[in-house]
Scaffold this motif. Structure first.
Motif, PDB file in Angstrom:
ATOM      1  N   PRO A  74       0.830  -1.213   0.000  1.00 60.97           N
ATOM      2  CA  PRO A  74       0.000   0.000   0.000  1.00 60.97           C
ATOM      3  C   PRO A  74       0.862   1.260   0.000  1.00 60.97           C
ATOM      4  CG  PRO A  74       0.075  -0.941   2.199  1.00 60.97           C
ATOM      5  CD  PRO A  74       0.774  -1.914   1.297  1.00 60.97           C
ATOM      6  N   TYR A  75       0.401   2.260  -0.729  1.00 61.66           N
ATOM      7  CA  TYR A  75       1.157   3.515  -0.767  1.00 61.66           C
ATOM      8  C   TYR A  75       0.220   4.696  -1.007  1.00 61.66           C
ATOM      9  CZ  TYR A  75       0.826   2.881  -5.880  1.00 61.66           C
ATOM     10  OH  TYR A  75       0.362   2.692  -7.170  1.00 61.66           O
ATOM     11  N   VAL A  76       0.663   5.853  -0.505  1.00 63.94           N
ATOM     12  CA  VAL A  76       0.005   7.125  -0.776  1.00 63.94           C
ATOM     13  C   VAL A  76       0.787   7.795  -1.890  1.00 63.94           C
ATOM     14  CG1 VAL A  76      -0.652   9.372   0.169  1.00 63.94           C
ATOM     15  CG2 VAL A  76      -0.734   7.332   1.619  1.00 63.94           C
ATOM     16  N   LEU A  77       0.079   8.303  -2.885  1.00 65.29           N
ATOM     17  CA  LEU A  77       0.723   8.925  -4.047  1.00 65.29           C
ATOM     18  C   LEU A  77       0.695  10.443  -3.929  1.00 65.29           C
ATOM     19  CD1 LEU A  77       1.954   8.488  -6.910  1.00 65.29           C
ATOM     20  CD2 LEU A  77      -0.391   8.597  -7.810  1.00 65.29           C
ATOM     21  N   ALA A  78       1.834  11.067  -4.197  1.00 65.79           N
ATOM     22  CA  ALA A  78       1.931  12.526  -4.290  1.00 65.79           C
ATOM     23  C   ALA A  78       2.507  12.860  -5.659  1.00 65.79           C
ATOM     24  CB  ALA A  78       2.827  13.086  -3.191  1.00 65.79           C
ATOM     25  N   VAL A  79       1.904  13.810  -6.360  1.00 70.04           N
ATOM     26  CA  VAL A  79       2.314  14.146  -7.726  1.00 70.04           C
ATOM     27  C   VAL A  79       2.625  15.632  -7.816  1.00 70.04           C
ATOM     28  CG1 VAL A  79       1.615  14.194 -10.152  1.00 70.04           C
ATOM     29  CG2 VAL A  79       0.928  12.268  -8.702  1.00 70.04           C
ATOM     30  N   GLY A  80       3.810  15.949  -8.324  1.00 71.63           N
ATOM     31  CA  GLY A  80       4.209  17.342  -8.508  1.00 71.63           C
ATOM     32  C   GLY A  80       5.549  17.611  -7.850  1.00 71.63           C
ATOM     33  N   ASN A  81       6.245  18.608  -8.353  1.00 79.98           N
ATOM     34  CA  ASN A  81       7.511  18.991  -7.748  1.00 79.98           C
ATOM     35  C   ASN A  81       7.276  19.556  -6.347  1.00 79.98           C
ATOM     36  OD1 ASN A  81       8.933  18.243 -10.058  1.00 79.98           O
ATOM     37  ND2 ASN A  81       8.784  20.293 -10.945  1.00 79.98           N
ATOM     38  N   LEU A 100       2.541  15.574   4.519  1.00 77.68           N
ATOM     39  CA  LEU A 100       2.216  14.182   4.201  1.00 77.68           C
ATOM     40  C   LEU A 100       3.176  13.245   4.936  1.00 77.68           C
ATOM     41  CD1 LEU A 100       0.910  11.836   2.701  1.00 77.68           C
ATOM     42  CD2 LEU A 100       2.295  12.429   0.692  1.00 77.68           C
ATOM     43  N   ALA A 101       4.452  13.583   4.914  1.00 79.83           N
ATOM     44  CA  ALA A 101       5.431  12.756   5.618  1.00 79.83           C
ATOM     45  C   ALA A 101       5.125  12.702   7.114  1.00 79.83           C
ATOM     46  CB  ALA A 101       6.836  13.294   5.367  1.00 79.83           C
ATOM     47  N   GLU A 102       4.745  13.842   7.701  1.00 77.44           N
ATOM     48  CA  GLU A 102       4.399  13.863   9.122  1.00 77.44           C
ATOM     49  C   GLU A 102       3.205  12.960   9.418  1.00 77.44           C
ATOM     50  OE1 GLU A 102       3.941  17.734  10.902  1.00 77.44           O
ATOM     51  OE2 GLU A 102       5.410  18.612   9.542  1.00 77.44           O
ATOM     52  N   ALA A 103       2.196  13.014   8.550  1.00 76.04           N
ATOM     53  CA  ALA A 103       0.996  12.206   8.767  1.00 76.04           C
ATOM     54  C   ALA A 103       1.316  10.716   8.668  1.00 76.04           C
ATOM     55  CB  ALA A 103      -0.079  12.595   7.759  1.00 76.04           C
ATOM     56  N   VAL A 104       2.095  10.330   7.660  1.00 75.19           N
ATOM     57  CA  VAL A 104       2.463   8.923   7.498  1.00 75.19           C
ATOM     58  C   VAL A 104       3.305   8.451   8.680  1.00 75.19           C
ATOM     59  CG1 VAL A 104       3.816   7.312   6.084  1.00 75.19           C
ATOM     60  CG2 VAL A 104       2.253   8.934   4.985  1.00 75.19           C
ATOM     61  N   ALA A 105       4.223   9.307   9.146  1.00 70.06           N
ATOM     62  CA  ALA A 105       5.046   8.944  10.306  1.00 70.06           C
ATOM     63  C   ALA A 105       4.188   8.711  11.543  1.00 70.06           C
ATOM     64  CB  ALA A 105       6.075  10.043  10.566  1.00 70.06           C
ATOM     65  N   SER A 106       3.114   9.502  11.689  1.00 72.06           N
ATOM     66  CA  SER A 106       2.284   9.404  12.902  1.00 72.06           C
ATOM     67  C   SER A 106       1.477   8.119  12.954  1.00 72.06           C
ATOM     68  CB  SER A 106       1.353  10.610  13.006  1.00 72.06           C
ATOM     69  OG  SER A 106       0.299  10.534  12.048  1.00 72.06           O
ATOM     70  N   ALA A 154      14.927  19.562  -1.975  1.00 69.89           N
ATOM     71  CA  ALA A 154      15.154  19.797  -0.548  1.00 69.89           C
ATOM     72  C   ALA A 154      14.885  18.570   0.299  1.00 69.89           C
ATOM     73  CB  ALA A 154      14.285  20.959  -0.060  1.00 69.89           C
ATOM     74  N   ASP A 155      14.525  17.447  -0.338  1.00 67.32           N
ATOM     75  CA  ASP A 155      14.267  16.194   0.366  1.00 67.32           C
ATOM     76  C   ASP A 155      13.158  16.366   1.410  1.00 67.32           C
ATOM     77  OD1 ASP A 155      14.931  13.523   0.318  1.00 67.32           O
ATOM     78  OD2 ASP A 155      16.381  13.661   1.944  1.00 67.32           O
ATOM     79  N   ALA A 156      12.077  17.045   1.013  1.00 66.99           N
ATOM     80  CA  ALA A 156      11.010  17.375   1.958  1.00 66.99           C
ATOM     81  C   ALA A 156      10.334  16.143   2.527  1.00 66.99           C
ATOM     82  CB  ALA A 156       9.974  18.270   1.281  1.00 66.99           C
ATOM     83  N   VAL A 157      10.129  15.117   1.690  1.00 65.04           N
ATOM     84  CA  VAL A 157       9.400  13.928   2.141  1.00 65.04           C
ATOM     85  C   VAL A 157      10.310  13.006   2.944  1.00 65.04           C
ATOM     86  CG1 VAL A 157       8.059  11.926   1.434  1.00 65.04           C
ATOM     87  CG2 VAL A 157       7.808  14.081   0.185  1.00 65.04           C
ATOM     88  N   LEU A 215      -4.518   9.486  -3.809  1.00 65.16           N
ATOM     89  CA  LEU A 215      -3.684  10.642  -4.138  1.00 65.16           C
ATOM     90  C   LEU A 215      -3.828  11.623  -2.996  1.00 65.16           C
ATOM     91  CD1 LEU A 215      -2.059  12.494  -6.187  1.00 65.16           C
ATOM     92  CD2 LEU A 215      -4.303  13.450  -6.763  1.00 65.16           C
ATOM     93  N   CYS A 216      -2.698  12.134  -2.499  1.00 63.33           N
ATOM     94  CA  CYS A 216      -2.748  13.132  -1.437  1.00 63.33           C
ATOM     95  C   CYS A 216      -2.258  14.475  -1.968  1.00 63.33           C
ATOM     96  CB  CYS A 216      -1.891  12.695  -0.254  1.00 63.33           C
ATOM     97  SG  CYS A 216      -1.940  13.873   1.127  1.00 63.33           S
ATOM     98  N   VAL A 217      -3.069  15.517  -1.776  1.00 66.08           N
ATOM     99  CA  VAL A 217      -2.716  16.878  -2.185  1.00 66.08           C
ATOM    100  C   VAL A 217      -2.805  17.767  -0.946  1.00 66.08           C
ATOM    101  CG1 VAL A 217      -3.231  18.788  -3.741  1.00 66.08           C
ATOM    102  CG2 VAL A 217      -3.712  16.442  -4.466  1.00 66.08           C
ATOM    103  N   PRO A 218      -1.683  17.924  -0.204  1.00 67.80           N
ATOM    104  CA  PRO A 218      -1.714  18.717   1.023  1.00 67.80           C
ATOM    105  C   PRO A 218      -1.402  20.198   0.826  1.00 67.80           C
ATOM    106  CG  PRO A 218       0.371  17.556   0.856  1.00 67.80           C
ATOM    107  CD  PRO A 218      -0.406  17.221  -0.399  1.00 67.80           C
ATOM    108  N   SER A 219      -1.608  20.708  -0.368  1.00 67.93           N
ATOM    109  CA  SER A 219      -1.143  22.048  -0.749  1.00 67.93           C
ATOM    110  C   SER A 219      -1.770  23.173   0.073  1.00 67.93           C
ATOM    111  CB  SER A 219      -1.447  22.305  -2.228  1.00 67.93           C
ATOM    112  OG  SER A 219      -0.875  21.313  -3.048  1.00 67.93           O
ATOM    113  N   PHE A 220      -0.941  24.197   0.332  1.00 72.54           N
ATOM    114  CA  PHE A 220      -1.461  25.441   0.885  1.00 72.54           C
ATOM    115  C   PHE A 220      -2.284  26.175  -0.169  1.00 72.54           C
ATOM    116  CE2 PHE A 220       2.592  25.142   3.426  1.00 72.54           C
ATOM    117  CZ  PHE A 220       1.974  24.886   4.636  1.00 72.54           C
ATOM    118  N   ALA A 221      -1.862  26.070  -1.434  1.00 71.90           N
ATOM    119  CA  ALA A 221      -2.562  26.769  -2.518  1.00 71.90           C
ATOM    120  C   ALA A 221      -2.362  26.015  -3.818  1.00 71.90           C
ATOM    121  CB  ALA A 221      -2.041  28.195  -2.657  1.00 71.90           C
TER     122      ALA A 221
END
Length: 374
Positions: A191-198, A208-214, A232-235, A269-275
């Motif tokens: 199972p995996y959560v998909l994130a698309v975009g730079n 998203l990384a924080e939520a998966v870690a929790s 920046a290795d955000a995930v 698909l997860c889209v956690p965008s501010f905007a």
């Protein structure tokens, strides 16, 4: 016959960004119309364009500008010359980094205003020059297109003189499920959560990384698959910082078949965008039977409709709760898939092309008011 110059100099040639994919899908619809002829001005060569329509358009290949603001100034001269050479009626600037002169009329498309809505995402100098470009283009184009109601509201808030001139013409999914084979081999196991975009600032992929870690203690096999660049290795960096062993798979520049297979196999698909100005991945996921979990801000709830779970993009716990529900409630996933398919069917490229065709007729007929200073 209306002759349209689709002007797209700011995009990278040979690299299909979201803006370029939208432009190409629109061209594919416009070239089917017997009363429209299209000239594409961009850094793309004819050989790099989609084979389905590249021989149906005239191609003007230009070098992508190194300094955009100087190129916008130069286009006040170069684009009118191009228009005279190709007998252009309307210049359709596919983004605001285009031409403020040329043709009998001009239209500019605004996809987002991140430099205004998320000021921390850009430096002061970039924000200043981008604001100047927007003011020039909004003043010197006869009509303004916003890709969503959210983008139109942002435009009218920050540039009040645009009120009454901005027309919303949404896009549609650029992935055609009928053309993408079902049953492609799974690229990612488990199972995996998909994130698309730079992983730009507005995408907020760290949340998203924080939520998966929790929830990693209860669901240790849940992975994150990210399609896009993450300099920046955000995930992965966030997961390491939190001490989570959750797996991260990063892919970039994959073809539509691989992307479709990832949508079809994802938990969501997860889209956690501010905007977001529009957010094509929402419709791509819904078209391919992938549930959507997205931010309740900006354009994402507008585009996703009832086919998504929404959450506050500043609250990792709220996102974690959405992920747990999808894992633990199979009926919810099935409901979101059905609602998503119904929602994305509201967006078609035929309707988008009709919207642009009507606007082309209106600006040529002088139905819209003349440009005015901002």
């Amino acid at each position: 016959m209306k002759r349209i110059l689709l002007n797209m100099p700011s995009q990278f040639g040979g690299k299909p960004s979201g803006v370029a994919r939208v432009a190409f899908a629109l061209i594919g619809e416009l070239v089917r119309r017997p009363d429209v002829a299209v000239v594409l001005r961009s850094p793309w060569t004819r050989a790099e364009l989609p084979a389905a329509w590249r021989d149906a358009v005239a191609v003007v290949t230009v070098r992508r500008p190194r300094i955009v603001v100087l190129d916008v100034l130069a286009q006040l001269v170069t684009v009118p010359a191009c228009c005279r050479r190709h007998a252009i009626d309307v210049v359709l600037n596919i983004d605001p980094y285009g031409a403020g002169a040329g043709g009998r009329a001009r239209i500019v498309v605004v996809h987002d205003l991140y430099f205004r809505t998320i000021p921390q995402s850009t430096g002061p100098r970039e924000a200043l020059t981008t604001d100047w470009i927007f003011r020039l283009m909004l003043a010197r184009n006869h009509a303004v297109v916003a890709v969503s109601d959210a983008t139109r509201r942002d435009l009218e808030q920050h540039y009040p003189a645009v009120r009454g001139r901005a027309r919303v013409i949404p896009s549609a999914s650029v992935l055609d499920p009928a053309a993408l084979a079902v049953g492609a081999p799974a690229e990612v196991a488990g199972p995996y959560v998909l994130a698309v975009g730079n992983a730009t600032h507005n995408k907020n992929f760290g949340l998203l990384a924080e939520a998966v870690a929790s929830i990693a203690h209860a669901h240790p096999d849940l992975a994150v698959v990210h399609v896009g660049e993450d300099p920046a290795d955000a995930v992965a960096g966030t997961l390491r910082r939190l001490g989570a062993a959750s797996r991260v798979v990063r892919l970039s520049r994959i073809d539509d078949q691989r992307l479709a297979a990832l949508y079809r196999g994802a938990l969501c698909l997860c889209v956690p965008s501010f905007a977001e100005g529009f957010c094509l991945p929402v419709l791509e996921a819904q078209a391919l039977g992938c549930p959507v979990v997205c931010s309740d801000r900006s354009a994402t709830p507008e585009v996703a409709g009832e086919g998504a779970l929404t959450f506050d993009p500043t609250d990792a716990g709220a996102l974690a709760a959405c992920l747990r529900r999808l894992i633990e409630e199979p009926a919810l996933r099935e409901s979101l898939v059905a609602k998503g398919r119904s929602n994305q069917a509201r967006y078609t490229w035929d309707a988008t092309a009709r919207g642009y065709a009507d606007l082309l007729d209106a600006v040529l007929a002088g139905a819209d008011p003349p440009p005015r200073p901002l």
